[in-house]
Enzyme design. Structure first.
Site, mmCIF file in Angstrom:
data_model
loop_
_atom_site.group_PDB
_atom_site.id
_atom_site.type_symbol
_atom_site.label_atom_id
_atom_site.label_comp_id
_atom_site.label_asym_id
_atom_site.label_seq_id
_atom_site.Cartn_x
_atom_site.Cartn_y
_atom_site.Cartn_z
ATOM 1 N N ARG A 177 3.113 51.830 -109.686
ATOM 2 C CA ARG A 177 3.810 52.899 -110.411
ATOM 3 C C ARG A 177 5.073 52.370 -111.100
ATOM 4 N NH1 ARG A 177 -0.324 53.836 -109.191
ATOM 5 N NH2 ARG A 177 -1.250 55.627 -108.128
ATOM 6 N N SER A 250 1.788 64.327 -108.546
ATOM 7 C CA SER A 250 2.389 63.723 -107.349
ATOM 8 C C SER A 250 3.858 63.424 -107.618
ATOM 9 C CB SER A 250 1.651 62.436 -106.975
ATOM 10 O OG SER A 250 0.314 62.718 -106.634
ATOM 11 N N GLU A 346 8.369 59.896 -108.331
ATOM 12 C CA GLU A 346 7.615 59.310 -109.439
ATOM 13 C C GLU A 346 8.168 59.724 -110.796
ATOM 14 O OE1 GLU A 346 3.451 59.189 -109.784
ATOM 15 O OE2 GLU A 346 3.061 58.835 -107.658
#
Length: 353
Positions: A177, A250, A346
């Protein structure tokens, strides 16, 4: 860093005229946000004008689909939304298709086009919200596949340098990520297009039990279409539709820990959900950690945790950035106190100024 400059195209510079814009519909969390200066980038010839315009503002905020951002109530700066269109097959060889998509293309729509045309390899990434241009920034991933696994190259506009730059995987510095772009000054780069190397022959990636069950219900060898359908079914069952309930997917990364830390946690929490990684570390299921701390379905002010997926923070109606971030901080505190693990958000949190 070695990057190749793309030769300049001889074309007129398209003008940009900033206008005020309500951004509530431009972010999937549905947060009330206002941009006094907003432009839409619909063709590459507008990028030189963006470079000329950006220095007049305190900051440049580059938006894609708004699915991975937390926007403040008002943005003191210039907001540029990337809407560049186009998908094309640019090459093929014995072991791969090379497909290019412009940065403004909807990610799921692009994956669907690939599956429809037999350009297989992205089906595990179906239904991830956002645009193609945002995908490499986050190095999106799901069900055993990351964008980096299928990446060929990209073309990005250097806003300060006023030039197009070609970047390969080494220059993008992909990690979990993460990428080169997440460590640059906000607004320094605008991705114009991304090219993908999709493997031939295709092999399914079925590392997750849920996916194995859904993709092979009839007992036959799974096809890319079957994997695509399975991923879509799983995501629709577990995750809320942003058009119905505001969310950014998420909200936290799954934390990575070394083998010793994982073993110590297993001794205290036998039900710990973790996944081994190629480098010997383990990825802990952040949703499980949050759920075990009792947050699933709870609400704090106008922000809440989804009742079916603890990784997803939702806008219960009228939430602003500070509501979402207060909830995130409370969850982080509880998880860290119980497990000694710090959860990282995130989404990109855009400053007001």
């Amino acid at each position: 860093m070695s990057m190749s400059t793309v030769p300049a195209r001889i074309e007129p510079v398209a003008p940009l005229a900033p206008q005020a814009q309500d951004l509530r519909c431009f972010n999937t969390l549905g947060l009330a946000s206002h941009a006094p200066a907003f432009v839409a980038l619909t063709e590459p010839s507008q990028l030189p004008a963006l470079s000329a315009l950006a220095p007049r503002f305190r900051q440049l905020v580059v938006l894609g689909g708004g699915s991975n951002v937390v926007l403040p109530a008002s943005i003191d700066g210039l907001v540029a939304q990337v809407r560049l269109p186009g998908v094309r097959l640019v090459g093929q060889c014995a072991d791969a298709w090379v497909v290019e998509a412009a940065a403004g293309e909807n990610w799921h729509g692009f994956v669907t086009v690939c599956v429809d045309n037999g350009w297989d390899g992205l089906e595990n990434l179906a239904l991830i919200p956002g645009t193609v241009g945002a995908a490499p920034v986050q190095n999106i991933g799901a069900y055993g596949v990351e964008l980096a696994d299928r990446f060929h190259s990209l073309t990005a506009w250097d806003v300060k340098g006023g030039r197009w730059v070609e970047m390969g995987a080494a220059e993008c510095r992909f990690a979990y990520r993460d990428s080169f772009f997440k460590h640059q000054e906000p607004g320094a780069w605008v991705i114009g297009s991304v090219r993908f190397a999709l493997p031939r022959p295709w092999q399914p990636v079925l590392d997750y039990p849920d996916l194995q069950r859904h993709a092979a219900l009839d007992g036959a060898a799974p096809t890319a279409r079957a994997v695509y359908d399975a991923v879509c079914a799983i995501r629709r069952a577990k995750l809320p539709d942003p058009a119905v309930v505001g969310n950014a997917g998420s909200f936290f990364k799954n934390p990575l820990v070394d083998a010793g830390t994982r073993q110590a946690l297993l001794g205290r929490f036998p039900g710990l959900v973790s996944y081994p990684q190629p480098d010997g570390r383990y990825k802990l299921a952040a949703g499980w950690l949050i759920d075990q701390c009792g947050w699933k379905g709870r609400q704090l002010g106008a922000a809440g945790v989804h009742d079916r997926q603890a990784l997803v923070l939702v806008n219960r109606g009228g939430a602003q950035a500070h509501d979402i971030m207060a909830l995130a901080a409370a969850i982080q505190g509880d998880v860290e106190r119980r497990y000694g693990v710090r959860l990282e958000p995130e989404p990109v949190v855009v400053p007001a100024r």
